[in-house]
Design an enzyme around this catalytic site. Structure first.
Site, PDB file in Angstrom:
ATOM      1  N   HIS A  42       4.358  -5.099   0.789  1.00 29.57           N
ATOM      2  CA  HIS A  42       3.028  -4.493   0.767  1.00 29.57           C
ATOM      3  C   HIS A  42       2.410  -4.615   2.160  1.00 29.57           C
ATOM      4  O   HIS A  42       2.903  -5.361   2.999  1.00 29.57           O
ATOM      5  CB  HIS A  42       2.137  -5.219  -0.256  1.00 29.57           C
ATOM      6  CG  HIS A  42       1.980  -6.666   0.062  1.00 29.57           C
ATOM      7  ND1 HIS A  42       2.843  -7.628  -0.419  1.00 29.57           N
ATOM      8  CD2 HIS A  42       1.086  -7.322   0.843  1.00 29.57           C
ATOM      9  CE1 HIS A  42       2.480  -8.810   0.040  1.00 29.57           C
ATOM     10  NE2 HIS A  42       1.421  -8.660   0.819  1.00 29.57           N
ATOM     11  N   HIS A 128       1.175  -4.605   8.902  1.00 29.38           N
ATOM     12  CA  HIS A 128       2.607  -4.911   8.921  1.00 29.38           C
ATOM     13  C   HIS A 128       3.062  -5.301   7.519  1.00 29.38           C
ATOM     14  O   HIS A 128       2.258  -5.690   6.682  1.00 29.38           O
ATOM     15  CB  HIS A 128       2.919  -6.045   9.908  1.00 29.38           C
ATOM     16  CG  HIS A 128       2.305  -7.339   9.522  1.00 29.38           C
ATOM     17  ND1 HIS A 128       0.968  -7.646   9.743  1.00 29.38           N
ATOM     18  CD2 HIS A 128       2.830  -8.419   8.883  1.00 29.38           C
ATOM     19  CE1 HIS A 128       0.715  -8.849   9.275  1.00 29.38           C
ATOM     20  NE2 HIS A 128       1.824  -9.347   8.740  1.00 29.38           N
TER      21      HIS A 128
END
EC number: 3.1.4.58
Length: 192
Positions: A42, A128
């Site tokens: 995620h 990220h």
């Protein structure tokens, strides 16, 4: 309960990244890393840490309002990098500014709900997706070669259409390699 707000990539992007990660895991030194699993992939927008039960309804309300103030945007997983020898990550391309604003709203929602954020609001937002971490024991892994291989990676694009509130269940068994379990507590569509 531990919570964070996130953007969850679609299945096709996850599968494409999984194929790239499978290749990375065959590189020399890959055994010195703790690889994250697909269910945990995620893009964290805001990390809240432990949230008292009585604050969850207000947090949900504030996140729903935040989601409605943002429009859907385009993104894809692209490239990668590393944070020293601690973490290897896949990056993002597309409307990074929209993602940064959504992250700011997720942090603000927590403050308005009465949470003292456990996140890093003082740091610039750096989207990220963590794919591996350095092991705490033994020889350090050098992550630059892995990040260099990720440079050429690019997933299919998608329209980010929702903001998710995710519960993080920490490992309890103590078994080596056990990963946290993530459950989507709620998700709200972006826009009205």
């Amino acid at each position: 309960m531990r919570f964070f707000a996130a953007v969850l990539p679609p299945r096709v992007a996850i599968e494409e990244l999984a194929a790239e990660v499978a290749a990375l895991r065959r590189l020399s030194g890959a055994d010195r890393l703790r690889w994250t699993g697909r269910p945990g992939w995620h893009f964290t927008l805001a990390f809240y840490g432990e949230v008292a039960d009585e604050l969850v309804p207000e947090l949900r309300l504030r996140l729903e309002r935040a989601a409605h103030r943002h429009h859907p945007y385009e993104m894809w997983i692209k490239g990668g990098g590393h944070f020293g020898d601690r973490a290897l990550w896949a990056g993002v391309a597309g409307d990074r500014e929209a993602m940064r604003h959504l992250a700011g709203s997720a942090e603000a929602a927590a403050r308005k709900a009465g949470l003292v954020s456990a996140g890093h609001a003082h740091r610039p937002y750096h989207p990220h997706l963590t794919i591996a971490r350095g092991r705490d024991r033994g020889a350090r892994a050098h992550l630059a070669p892995f990040a260099a291989v990720l440079d050429a990676f690019e997933s299919s694009g998608w329209t980010v259409g929702e903001l998710a509130l995710v519960r993080s269940n920490l490992p309890v068994s103590g078994a080596p390699g056990e990963q946290p379990r993530y459950e989507t507590e709620a998700a709200w569509p972006l826009g009205r």
